[in-house]
Design a protein around this motif. Structure first.
Motif, mmCIF file in Angstrom:
data_model
loop_
_atom_site.group_PDB
_atom_site.id
_atom_site.type_symbol
_atom_site.label_atom_id
_atom_site.label_comp_id
_atom_site.label_asym_id
_atom_site.label_seq_id
_atom_site.Cartn_x
_atom_site.Cartn_y
_atom_site.Cartn_z
ATOM 1 N N SER A 1 34.817 39.226 39.286
ATOM 2 C CA SER A 1 33.487 39.969 38.846
ATOM 3 C C SER A 1 33.373 41.495 39.790
ATOM 4 N N PHE A 2 32.959 42.479 38.541
ATOM 5 C CA PHE A 2 32.310 44.070 39.844
ATOM 6 C C PHE A 2 30.594 43.928 38.797
ATOM 7 N N THR A 3 30.075 44.350 39.869
ATOM 8 C CA THR A 3 28.994 44.351 39.300
ATOM 9 C C THR A 3 28.493 45.992 39.729
ATOM 10 N N PHE A 4 27.711 46.334 38.893
ATOM 11 C CA PHE A 4 27.364 48.194 38.747
ATOM 12 C C PHE A 4 25.988 48.549 38.278
ATOM 13 N N VAL A 5 25.626 49.181 39.483
ATOM 14 C CA VAL A 5 24.253 49.288 39.861
ATOM 15 C C VAL A 5 24.524 50.814 39.551
ATOM 16 N N THR A 6 23.495 51.795 39.171
ATOM 17 C CA THR A 6 22.880 52.581 38.513
ATOM 18 C C THR A 6 21.791 53.128 39.188
ATOM 19 N N ILE A 7 22.277 53.941 39.947
ATOM 20 C CA ILE A 7 20.847 54.817 40.482
ATOM 21 C C ILE A 7 20.381 55.665 40.465
ATOM 22 N N GLU A 8 19.210 55.989 40.564
ATOM 23 C CA GLU A 8 18.328 57.179 40.435
ATOM 24 C C GLU A 8 17.408 57.761 41.138
ATOM 25 N N ASN A 9 17.429 58.135 41.650
ATOM 26 C CA ASN A 9 16.252 58.629 42.504
ATOM 27 C C ASN A 9 16.159 57.693 43.428
ATOM 28 N N ASP A 10 16.593 56.977 44.012
ATOM 29 C CA ASP A 10 16.708 56.024 44.709
ATOM 30 C C ASP A 10 16.056 54.840 43.875
ATOM 31 N N GLU A 11 15.933 54.371 43.096
ATOM 32 C CA GLU A 11 15.730 53.919 42.338
ATOM 33 C C GLU A 11 16.930 53.086 41.331
ATOM 34 N N ILE A 12 17.005 51.450 41.721
ATOM 35 C CA ILE A 12 17.867 50.776 40.785
ATOM 36 C C ILE A 12 17.159 50.970 39.395
ATOM 37 N N VAL B 1 22.168 47.485 35.738
ATOM 38 C CA VAL B 1 22.897 46.568 36.799
ATOM 39 C C VAL B 1 23.468 46.236 35.745
ATOM 40 N N LYS B 2 24.853 46.209 35.333
ATOM 41 C CA LYS B 2 25.770 45.419 34.565
ATOM 42 C C LYS B 2 26.436 44.745 35.347
ATOM 43 N N THR B 3 27.595 43.410 34.985
ATOM 44 C CA THR B 3 28.669 42.928 35.385
ATOM 45 C C THR B 3 29.629 42.928 34.226
ATOM 46 N N VAL B 4 30.450 43.483 34.940
ATOM 47 C CA VAL B 4 32.410 43.313 34.203
ATOM 48 C C VAL B 4 33.096 42.541 34.864
ATOM 49 N N ALA B 5 34.006 42.038 34.221
ATOM 50 C CA ALA B 5 35.245 40.944 34.625
ATOM 51 C C ALA B 5 35.584 41.384 34.969
ATOM 52 N N ASN B 6 37.004 41.068 36.199
ATOM 53 C CA ASN B 6 38.131 41.524 36.377
ATOM 54 C C ASN B 6 39.150 40.944 35.952
ATOM 55 N N ASP B 7 39.975 41.486 35.461
ATOM 56 C CA ASP B 7 40.591 40.992 34.472
ATOM 57 C C ASP B 7 42.417 41.301 34.984
ATOM 58 N N ALA B 8 42.019 42.188 36.709
ATOM 59 C CA ALA B 8 43.101 42.110 37.453
ATOM 60 C C ALA B 8 43.439 41.048 38.653
ATOM 61 N N GLN B 9 42.358 39.659 38.606
ATOM 62 C CA GLN B 9 42.325 38.684 39.454
ATOM 63 C C GLN B 9 43.301 37.736 39.570
ATOM 64 N N GLY B 10 43.986 37.808 38.343
ATOM 65 C CA GLY B 10 45.251 36.827 38.446
ATOM 66 C C GLY B 10 46.109 37.680 38.725
ATOM 67 N N ALA B 11 46.794 39.374 38.863
ATOM 68 C CA ALA B 11 47.954 40.105 38.247
ATOM 69 C C ALA B 11 48.771 39.931 39.834
ATOM 70 N N MET B 12 49.947 39.642 39.390
ATOM 71 C CA MET B 12 51.357 39.526 40.179
ATOM 72 C C MET B 12 51.111 40.495 41.498
ATOM 73 N N GLY B 13 51.119 41.485 40.622
ATOM 74 C CA GLY B 13 50.700 42.524 41.603
ATOM 75 C C GLY B 13 50.137 44.089 41.755
ATOM 76 N N GLY B 14 49.542 44.330 42.477
ATOM 77 C CA GLY B 14 49.090 46.267 41.495
ATOM 78 C C GLY B 14 48.244 45.991 41.034
ATOM 79 N N ALA B 15 47.366 44.448 42.146
ATOM 80 C CA ALA B 15 45.620 44.354 41.477
ATOM 81 C C ALA B 15 44.756 45.170 42.220
ATOM 82 N N GLY B 16 44.793 45.104 43.021
ATOM 83 C CA GLY B 16 44.029 46.760 44.025
ATOM 84 C C GLY B 16 43.744 47.840 42.634
ATOM 85 N N ILE B 17 45.156 48.124 42.063
ATOM 86 C CA ILE B 17 45.366 49.038 41.918
ATOM 87 C C ILE B 17 44.677 49.455 39.911
#
Ligand code: SF4
Ligand code: SF4
Lengths: 144, 305
Positions: free
Chosen positions: A27-38, A41-57
């Protein structure tokens, strides 16, 4: 406002531990920061986890599609590096160890994370075995 | 109209003597009156022409397709990225796709399907093909540009050139011999796949055996017939044990080649050992082993003449 993307294992938000593997994290956790304050926070599953190639992309695509402008990573392969750079994302290197999202954000806010300028693992290192992962790039420029 | 018979000489690791075998098989077929084409598929390290002392001709560029996005025409629909099999187009909602050249396979799909013709070919030279002839054998070979990684594209090109010859001049060659690169990656796979007979070359060491078994796995996957050659079979006197081990694994052997000084001197002179006009010792161990291999091959392939 900045949105920071961090590769993680699950959806425990700020107490989630960072996953060293970028393209193949669950998964990826996304943290939004404004004026040094959190502010969000949200989580998104990584669909590319099992990709044969190009997972990084594909992972970079998820980062981009969620509006992130910065990432904090452990290991980063060349394709992921190229993709994140093509998106003009600022890439920070975690200091290693099993740090939580909260701990990483705190380190980041106090300027203790280093900017990563080059890939630090070979292609396909995430696919079992791999070639070891020294901190090749590093580049000690700190936060600008 | 008969198609030429295609024999692929391969082997797991480098330096087992693939090229030695490929060149001398080609020469022996030629000695018997066959019209022979030898294709050097080791495009990162082509060296058949050195063994044959041949001069390269007909240098021709191998171009490689990379997509170039024409932003004025692109409507950011993302269709190209969605359909790219290798995920070589990085696409973020409402922005132009970004080609990641290191993973692009050059398949041109994006170019064909873009609804607004916003993708243009960005052609790049990644290597060259050549032809040569020596000792009445024709040679096709390819060379990958240093710093390029897509050797399969060059190998592909060589095989396309072969198909072209077979189509336009089916009688030009009776026998085609393919010499592959070391390893079991996609270049090697393509050549094995194009062959009627496969000859893996190995040597009597533990590494030799492991690499042989690995390549045989690939050959079996591709459902091809094979028989192995054991090179440097007099090495350390392990030949009998090694052959027995292969037998236990069910590996069929076409023959073996001992260590032989004449083989080394044939390298140095650029004259193949089996060339009929050469002055090598007809009773030498190396010479005789090649003769035996050739007889076995003729029988296996049911070649006439
Ligand atoms: S398919 Fe064509 S128009 Fe659509 S995003 Fe790709 S390049 Fe642009
Ligand atoms: S040529 Fe094929 S692999 Fe390359 S970007 Fe286009 S669709 Fe993807």
């Amino acid at each position: 406002m900045v949105i920071i993307g961090i590769p993680t294992f699950g959806n425990k938000g700020l107490s989630e531990v960072m996953n060293d593997r970028f393209g193949r994290c669950s998964s990826f956790t996304f943290v939004t920061i404004e004026n040094d304050e959190i502010v969000e926070v949200k989580t998104v599953a990584n669909d590319a986890q099992g990709a044969m190639g190009g997972a990084g992309i594909q992972a970079a695509q998820i980062i981009g599609n969620n509006g992130a402008t910065e990432v904090i990573v452990g290991h980063l392969g060349p394709n992921a590096m190229n993709s994140l750079s093509a998106l003009n994302l600022k890439i920070y290197q975690s200091q290693g160890g099993s740090l939580t999202v909260k701990e990483l954000i705190d380190l980041h806010l106090s300027g203790k994370l280093q900017v990563l300028t080059a890939s630090n693992v070979g292609a396909h290192a995430g696919m079992g075995g791999g070639r070891g992962a020294g901190m090749g790039g590093g580049g000690g420029r700190g936060r600008q | 109209m008969v198609k030429p018979k295609i024999i692929c000489v391969t082997g797991g690791k480098g330096g087992t003597g693939k090229t030695l075998v490929a060149v001398n098989l080609a020469i022996m077929f030629k000695n018997r009156g066959y019209k022979v084409l030898l294709i050097d598929g080791d495009v990162e390290n082509p060296n058949t022409f050195l063994l044959l002392n041949a001069k390269l001709k007909n240098k021709s560029e191998v171009l490689y397709f990379l997509p170039k996005i024409i932003e004025d025409k692109c409507n950011k629909c993302g269709l190209c990225a969605e359909n790219c099999g290798t995920h070589a187009l990085l696409y973020i909602k409402d922005s132009y796709p970004i080609p990641i050249s290191t993973v692009c396979s050059g398949c041109k799909l994006c170019y064909k399907i873009c609804p607004t013709n916003a993708i243009e070919p960005d052609l790049k030279v990644i290597g060259w093909t050549y032809t040569a002839s020596a000792f009445n054998i024709d040679l096709f070979l390819g060379e990958l540009k240093p710093s390029e990684a897509r050797s399969a594209v060059i190998v592909n090109k060589l095989m396309e050139n072969l198909e072209e010859v077979i189509k336009t001049e089916p009688e030009k060659y009776d026998i085609v011999i393919l010499d592959t690169a070391p390893g079991a990656h996609c270049d090697v796979e393509e050549l094995i796949n194009g062959a009627d007979f496969v000859i893996p070359v190995t040597e009597p060491t533990r590494f030799g055996k492991l690499d042989l078994l690995r390549i045989i796995e690939l050959i079996n996957l591709l459902k091809k017939e094979y028989k192995a050659i054991v090179n440097r079979s007099s090495l350390l006197g392990y030949k009998e044990k090694f052959l027995k081990e292969l037998e236990e694994k069910g590996v069929e052997v076409l023959g073996d080649i001992p260590l032989d000084e004449e083989i080394v001197s044939s390298y140095c002179q650029g004259i193949p050992l089996m060339e009929e006009t050469s002055k090598f010792d007809r009773d030498g161990a190396g010479y005789k082993s090649f003769q035996q291999i050739f007889e076995n091959l003729m029988e296996w392939g049911e070649f006439s003449k």
